[in-house]
Motif scaffolding. Structure first.
Motif, PDB file in Angstrom:
ATOM      1  N   THR A 121     -11.710   1.306   4.369  1.00 54.82           N
ATOM      2  CA  THR A 121     -12.662   1.676   3.323  1.00 54.82           C
ATOM      3  C   THR A 121     -13.574   0.487   3.071  1.00 54.82           C
ATOM      4  N   TYR A 151      -4.064   0.302   7.220  1.00 55.73           N
ATOM      5  CA  TYR A 151      -5.101   0.562   6.220  1.00 55.73           C
ATOM      6  C   TYR A 151      -5.573  -0.767   5.627  1.00 55.73           C
ATOM      7  N   GLN A 152      -6.901  -0.853   5.394  1.00 56.14           N
ATOM      8  CA  GLN A 152      -7.449  -2.036   4.737  1.00 56.14           C
ATOM      9  C   GLN A 152      -8.737  -1.669   4.015  1.00 56.14           C
ATOM     10  N   ASN A 153      -8.922  -2.209   2.820  1.00 52.77           N
ATOM     11  CA  ASN A 153     -10.228  -2.197   2.182  1.00 52.77           C
ATOM     12  C   ASN A 153     -10.952  -3.387   2.796  1.00 52.77           C
ATOM     13  N   ALA A 184      -7.382   2.797   9.457  1.00 51.89           N
ATOM     14  CA  ALA A 184      -8.175   3.410   8.391  1.00 51.89           C
ATOM     15  C   ALA A 184      -8.773   2.302   7.534  1.00 51.89           C
ATOM     16  N   VAL A 214      -9.647   9.719   4.965  1.00 49.24           N
ATOM     17  CA  VAL A 214      -9.899   8.398   4.406  1.00 49.24           C
ATOM     18  C   VAL A 214     -11.042   8.596   3.426  1.00 49.24           C
ATOM     19  N   GLY A 216      -0.691  -3.514   4.383  1.00 48.95           N
ATOM     20  CA  GLY A 216      -1.412  -2.320   4.806  1.00 48.95           C
ATOM     21  C   GLY A 216      -0.838  -1.596   6.004  1.00 48.95           C
ATOM     22  N   VAL A 245     -12.100   5.962  10.254  1.00 47.99           N
ATOM     23  CA  VAL A 245     -10.765   6.036  10.829  1.00 47.99           C
ATOM     24  C   VAL A 245     -10.942   5.897  12.338  1.00 47.99           C
ATOM     25  N   THR A 279       0.802  -1.215   0.000  1.00 51.21           N
ATOM     26  CA  THR A 279       0.000   0.000   0.000  1.00 51.21           C
ATOM     27  C   THR A 279       0.836   1.266   0.000  1.00 51.21           C
TER      28      THR A 279
END
Length: 194
Positions: free
Chosen positions: A91, A63-65, A89, A168, A43, A131, A9
């Protein structure tokens, strides 16, 4: 600001402080566990706050979808209870009014989120961003009335000597060429940075 990145990422403008750390495989019992996992490279990245030796000198950010949290909300609670990360964070949370943030992050994180709604999407389900900021950090939601048509959340995090502004945002694949959406996000960025 110097960044250390792990996983895929990393943005191309980030500069590595150290060689990438070895990603340790997860124990077999946890291979399908969603959410942040300590020492996982996917991430995960650090922000070195310019040599500041305070307790915030290295922020651990994940971070991760998520691709949907509702059916595995308890797994996110277990994963976040490790408290390995200062900032999480996500999404595509797919959350709605019926899901409380404390169900996924307990009492140790302040959670700021924007769920998908008729104001920010043409679709009724999916999407959403959040977030989660560990409570040892001072975080404040930035009310952004310009970006109401965008699935985004802006947060100001007060650190020793400066503030970190974090956004985000989720741009759905079917709207990546939507000039109204892009313009709205750009305007909110300009407003926040002014």
């Amino acid at each position: 600001m110097t960044h250390r990145t792990l996983g895929r990422t990393a943005a191309s403008t980030m500069e590595a402080l150290d060689p990438p750390a070895t990603v340790e495989p997860l124990q077999p019992a946890f291979t399908s566990r969603p959410g942040p996992v300590c020492r996982s490279g996917e991430g995960v990245f650090q922000i070195d706050t310019n040599g500041n030796q305070s307790r915030h000198s290295n922020l651990q950010i994940y971070y991760q979808n998520a691709g949907g949290m509702n059916s595995v909300i308890e797994d996110y609670l277990v994963a976040s209870s490790d408290e390995c990360f200062d900032i999480i964070a996500l999404t595509e949370t797919w959350l709605g009014d019926s899901t409380l943030s404390v169900q996924a992050f307990g009492a140790n994180y302040d959670v700021f989120r924007t769920d998908r709604s008729s104001r920010n999407s043409l679709k009724a389900t999916g999407g959403g961003v959040l977030v989660a900021i560990h409570r040892r950090l001072k975080a404040q939601l930035i009310d952004d009335t310009l970006g109401v048509c965008v699935e985004q959340v802006w947060v100001r995090i007060k650190l020793a000597g400066y503030a970190l502004f974090l956004c985000v945002v989720y741009l759905p694949p079917d709207r990546t060429r939507d000039s109204t959406l892009i313009d709205s996000h750009t305007e909110s960025l300009e407003r926040i940075s002014a």
